[in-house]
Write an enzyme that holds these catalytic residues in place. Structure first.
Site, mmCIF file in Angstrom:
data_model
loop_
_atom_site.group_PDB
_atom_site.id
_atom_site.type_symbol
_atom_site.label_atom_id
_atom_site.label_comp_id
_atom_site.label_asym_id
_atom_site.label_seq_id
_atom_site.Cartn_x
_atom_site.Cartn_y
_atom_site.Cartn_z
ATOM 1 N N ARG A 168 0.826 -1.207 0.000
ATOM 2 C CA ARG A 168 0.000 0.000 0.000
ATOM 3 C C ARG A 168 0.867 1.266 0.000
ATOM 4 N NH1 ARG A 168 -4.480 -1.492 4.633
ATOM 5 N NH2 ARG A 168 -5.899 -2.723 3.340
ATOM 6 N N SER A 192 7.108 -16.217 0.618
ATOM 7 C CA SER A 192 6.199 -17.095 1.345
ATOM 8 C C SER A 192 7.005 -18.317 1.810
ATOM 9 C CB SER A 192 5.013 -17.491 0.461
ATOM 10 O OG SER A 192 4.128 -18.329 1.163
ATOM 11 N N SER A 193 6.500 -19.495 1.593
ATOM 12 C CA SER A 193 7.163 -20.718 2.046
ATOM 13 C C SER A 193 6.443 -21.916 1.447
ATOM 14 C CB SER A 193 7.101 -20.809 3.576
ATOM 15 O OG SER A 193 7.448 -22.099 4.040
ATOM 16 N N TYR A 213 1.924 -19.983 11.197
ATOM 17 C CA TYR A 213 2.932 -19.698 10.174
ATOM 18 C C TYR A 213 2.446 -20.104 8.784
ATOM 19 C CZ TYR A 213 7.365 -19.997 7.605
ATOM 20 O OH TYR A 213 8.367 -19.862 6.666
ATOM 21 N N LYS A 246 1.371 -17.772 5.465
ATOM 22 C CA LYS A 246 2.104 -17.906 4.208
ATOM 23 C C LYS A 246 1.170 -18.252 3.045
ATOM 24 C CE LYS A 246 6.249 -17.023 5.699
ATOM 25 N NZ LYS A 246 6.869 -15.716 5.343
#
Length: 252
Positions: A119, A137-138, A151, A155
């Site tokens: 933003r 991310s993961s 978590y 993600k």
């Protein structure tokens, strides 16, 4: 290959260690001008001093969980850099156990810091000739594993959020992508801690990867820099998994 990043202006959260620091270094090696932040002022100062000979780099002490502070940092950095071409949301709370506090922390730090960064950066990216948004991310955001819960859910949400951004911002020429690392080993990182604190879990995690070893921060940084470059101008809305064939799902 010339990635055409020389002189571009990059802003990254979490640049003092691990994947974040490797991304800073990789951008500097391509001639980009880089601003980064982290919470620990001493670590920020040490990182900036260590990388000063590598290129134009400026570090700032910022808690990305503080929305006002994050927005102020984006504005200050854009003024110093003369605009923004790429923003990379790399910070994670790494809050894995299923507790109320970790849910709140994961959503605020992992997800909402990404939203707030975008933003704040958008007005500057709209003035760039090659704007790019990248979120880290993961693989835990792609499939269920031991880190599912606060978590992993955060993600997953990041992937969904960035996918929507890619569609919404395409007409403005702003690309948005995700890079999802698998297990990444570095000294002082979570897996180095698990290696000594829970060696059985560490051996299990290594054994799951067909390559027989974990990845390095540098192996994650390289595709991040590529995705940010004008060379990748047709790639938007992607979730690039960097895991050495750890995950088995087929992306369709």
């Amino acid at each position: 290959m010339d990635l055409q990043l020389s002189g571009t202006r990059v802003l990254l959260t979490g640049g003092t260690r691990g994947i974040g620091r490797a991304i800073v270094e990789a951008f500097l090696d391509e001639g980009a001008r880089v601003g980064f932040c982290a919470r620990d002022a001493d670590a920020v100062r040490a990182t900036q001093e260590a990388l000063a000979s590598r290129g134009d780099v400026t570090g700032s002490a910022v808690d990305v969980g503080d929305g006002a502070a994050l927005a102020a940092w984006v504005e200050e950095s854009a003024a110093v850099l003369g605009g923004l071409d790429t923003v990379v949301a790399s910070v994670s709370a790494l809050a894995i156990p299923d507790t109320e506090e970790n849910w709140l922390q994961s959503l605020n730090v992992d997800l909402m810091h990404t939203v707030r960064l975008v933003r704040a950066a958008l007005p500057h990216l709209e003035r760039s000739s090659a704007p790019s948004i990248i979120a880290i991310s993961s693989v835990s955001g792609r499939e269920s594993d031991f880190a599912s819960g606060p978590y992993g859910t955060a993600k997953t949400a990041i992937i969904g959020y960035v996918s929507g951004l890619a569609m919404q911002l395409a007409e403005k020429g702003i690309r948005a992508n995700v890079v999802s690392p698998g297990n990444t080993y570095f000294e002082g990182g979570v897996w180095a801690s698990i290696e000594t604190g829970d060696p059985e879990l560490f051996r299990t995690a290594v054994g799951l990867n067909p390559t027989g070893h974990m990845g390095t921060p540098q192996e994650v940084a390289a595709p991040v820099v590529f995705l940010a470059s004008p060379v990748a101008s047709r790639i938007s809305g992607a979730n690039l998994v960097v895991d050495g064939a750890l995950t088995r799902g087929i992306q369709v």
